[in-house]
Design an enzyme around this catalytic site. Structure first.
Site, PDB file in Angstrom:
ATOM      1  N   LEU A  84       0.863  -1.177   0.000  1.00 56.10           N
ATOM      2  CA  LEU A  84       0.000   0.000   0.000  1.00 56.10           C
ATOM      3  C   LEU A  84       0.897   1.224   0.000  1.00 56.10           C
ATOM      4  O   LEU A  84       1.974   1.216   0.604  1.00 56.10           O
ATOM      5  CB  LEU A  84      -0.894   0.037   1.246  1.00 56.10           C
ATOM      6  CG  LEU A  84      -2.016  -1.003   1.378  1.00 56.10           C
ATOM      7  CD1 LEU A  84      -2.769  -0.783   2.697  1.00 56.10           C
ATOM      8  CD2 LEU A  84      -2.983  -0.941   0.209  1.00 56.10           C
ATOM      9  N   ASP A  85       0.465   2.284  -0.657  1.00 60.68           N
ATOM     10  CA  ASP A  85       1.208   3.532  -0.589  1.00 60.68           C
ATOM     11  C   ASP A  85       1.294   3.988   0.857  1.00 60.68           C
ATOM     12  O   ASP A  85       0.410   3.692   1.679  1.00 60.68           O
ATOM     13  CB  ASP A  85       0.505   4.630  -1.400  1.00 60.68           C
ATOM     14  CG  ASP A  85       0.467   4.319  -2.891  1.00 60.68           C
ATOM     15  OD1 ASP A  85       1.292   3.515  -3.341  1.00 60.68           O
ATOM     16  OD2 ASP A  85      -0.398   4.887  -3.586  1.00 60.68           O
ATOM     17  N   ARG A  86       2.330   4.723   1.155  1.00 63.12           N
ATOM     18  CA  ARG A  86       2.546   5.196   2.524  1.00 63.12           C
ATOM     19  C   ARG A  86       1.338   5.954   3.077  1.00 63.12           C
ATOM     20  O   ARG A  86       0.968   5.785   4.237  1.00 63.12           O
ATOM     21  CB  ARG A  86       3.785   6.100   2.552  1.00 63.12           C
ATOM     22  CG  ARG A  86       4.128   6.638   3.929  1.00 63.12           C
ATOM     23  CD  ARG A  86       5.440   7.410   3.904  1.00 63.12           C
ATOM     24  NE  ARG A  86       5.827   7.859   5.225  1.00 63.12           N
ATOM     25  CZ  ARG A  86       6.994   8.418   5.513  1.00 63.12           C
ATOM     26  NH1 ARG A  86       7.898   8.588   4.552  1.00 63.12           N
ATOM     27  NH2 ARG A  86       7.284   8.795   6.742  1.00 63.12           N
ATOM     28  N   THR A 103      -1.782   5.685   2.163  1.00 64.72           N
ATOM     29  CA  THR A 103      -3.025   4.917   2.102  1.00 64.72           C
ATOM     30  C   THR A 103      -3.182   4.105   3.380  1.00 64.72           C
ATOM     31  O   THR A 103      -2.231   3.495   3.853  1.00 64.72           O
ATOM     32  CB  THR A 103      -3.015   3.976   0.886  1.00 64.72           C
ATOM     33  OG1 THR A 103      -2.856   4.747  -0.306  1.00 64.72           O
ATOM     34  CG2 THR A 103      -4.305   3.185   0.793  1.00 64.72           C
ATOM     35  N   ARG A 159      -5.114   6.308  -7.805  1.00 66.25           N
ATOM     36  CA  ARG A 159      -4.915   7.759  -7.737  1.00 66.25           C
ATOM     37  C   ARG A 159      -4.802   8.377  -9.127  1.00 66.25           C
ATOM     38  O   ARG A 159      -5.413   9.412  -9.422  1.00 66.25           O
ATOM     39  CB  ARG A 159      -3.684   8.068  -6.900  1.00 66.25           C
ATOM     40  CG  ARG A 159      -3.797   7.575  -5.464  1.00 66.25           C
ATOM     41  CD  ARG A 159      -2.454   7.415  -4.770  1.00 66.25           C
ATOM     42  NE  ARG A 159      -1.795   8.694  -4.546  1.00 66.25           N
ATOM     43  CZ  ARG A 159      -0.619   8.812  -3.927  1.00 66.25           C
ATOM     44  NH1 ARG A 159       0.006   7.723  -3.500  1.00 66.25           N
ATOM     45  NH2 ARG A 159      -0.079   9.998  -3.748  1.00 66.25           N
TER      46      ARG A 159
END
Length: 331
Positions: A159-161, A163, A261
């Protein structure tokens, strides 16, 4: 059922031979428990202090060999493989910090599932999934500190930081291999909730736009829609409409970096609070309703285990994000 993580020093899987940063050319033998791991991840875990870019460079140049042959970064190791590691000068680096008690308690309280070799965590926003690129301590490093008795602990996906939400971590090599095979076959479900800026186009349920990843001179990663990029597909569904925003459910069919995104931005509705792909003026407006972070949450993960058992785990929205939705309903 959950198992309580004990306290104690970090312990993890290691090759049968250890890499010595002060030595010359060295050879490491891959143990059974690391079979199936990508060579780039295998090297990164052992070449402490070596930038990830350097690891990829020595792979591209053929300085790393497996069983005397060149391999690409995505090569998956097999038990007994003999890995040649060239001499690499490593910058002096302080030992990785130990996670504070508050972070440990937060993650322990965020465990959603812990059975059959699979751990599902409700990752808080702002915590990177792994160290690197200026981040000394990520989710996986903290979990290894929390579970020192576990010989194996690896991310199933990322997961993105910024998110939040459900992320799967394997505690057994067989579980990692199985679920990643299922991911490649499109049999793992991942559902997100996202707050899109503006009015989501009616009838727009599918976005198919190729994505290309670029690295800026600063080292920052940015992704853009580009015909030369990798095929990417996301399904969207409108959940609720507000004045100036739309709550959407998103299910990525492919798993590209920043996919949801950038696909939201592509249709003209970037995500609220996104400092990479949404303008500062728009983000300031949403700070007025209490949004201080990217509104993207991994709400649900679904998969099968090697024994055929089914896992379906949900991560509720945080009180912070719920309060943003309440404020939007009232304005």
């Amino acid at each position: 059922m959950r198992s309580s993580p004990p306290s104690g020093p970090t312990r993890g899987s290691a090759p049968t031979d250890s890499w010595n940063p002060n030595g010359g050319v060295q050879f490491l033998t891959v143990p059974e428990e690391l079979a199936g791991q990508r060579i780039d991840n295998f090297l990164q875990a052992r070449l402490k202090g070596v930038p990830r870019s350097r690891v990829y460079r020595i792979l591209r140049k053929g300085e790393v060999r497996v069983n005397k042959g060149r391999v690409k970064a995505e090569y998956k190791l097999r038990a007994g493989d003999r890995v040649r590691v060239p001499p690499i000068r490593v910058a002096e680096q302080a030992p990785a910090p130990m996670a504070g008690e508050s972070l440990r308690k937060l993650l322990e309280a965020s465990i959603l599932y812990d059975e059959n070799g699979l751990l599902v965590i409700d990752k808080p926003a702002g915590l990177a999934v792994h160290g690197g690129s200026g981040v000394r301590l990520g989710l996986i490093e903290v979990l290894r500190q929390m579970y020192p008795q576990s010989r194996f602990m690896e991310l199933v996906h990322r997961l993105d930081r910024d998110t939040s939400g459900a992320i799967m971590v394997a505690r057994k090599r067989a579980v990692l291999r199985h679920i990643q095979d299922e991911l490649r076959a499109g049999r793992v479900g991942k559902s997100y909730l996202a707050l899109a800026v503006g009015k989501w186009p009616r009838g727009r349920k599918l976005v198919e736009a190729p994505l290309r990843k670029n690295t800026l001179k600063s080292g920052e990663r940015m992704v853009s829609v580009d015909p030369s990029g990798k095929a990417s597909e996301t399904r969207f569904r409108v959940m609720e409409r507000f004045r100036g925003a739309t709550l959407v459910a998103a299910e990525p069919v492919t798993g590209r970096t920043h996919q949801i995104r950038v696909h939201a931005q592509f249709v003209g509705c970037p995500l609220a609070g996104d400092v990479k792909y949404t303008g500062d003026v728009v983000n300031r407006e949403f700070r007025g309703v209490g949004l201080k972070r990217l509104f993207l949450h991994s709400q649900r993960v679904r998969c099968t285990l090697p024994d055929g058992g089914k896992v379906d785990v949900r991560a509720p929205l945080s009180a912070e994000l719920e309060s943003v939705l309440s404020a939007l309903r009232e304005r």
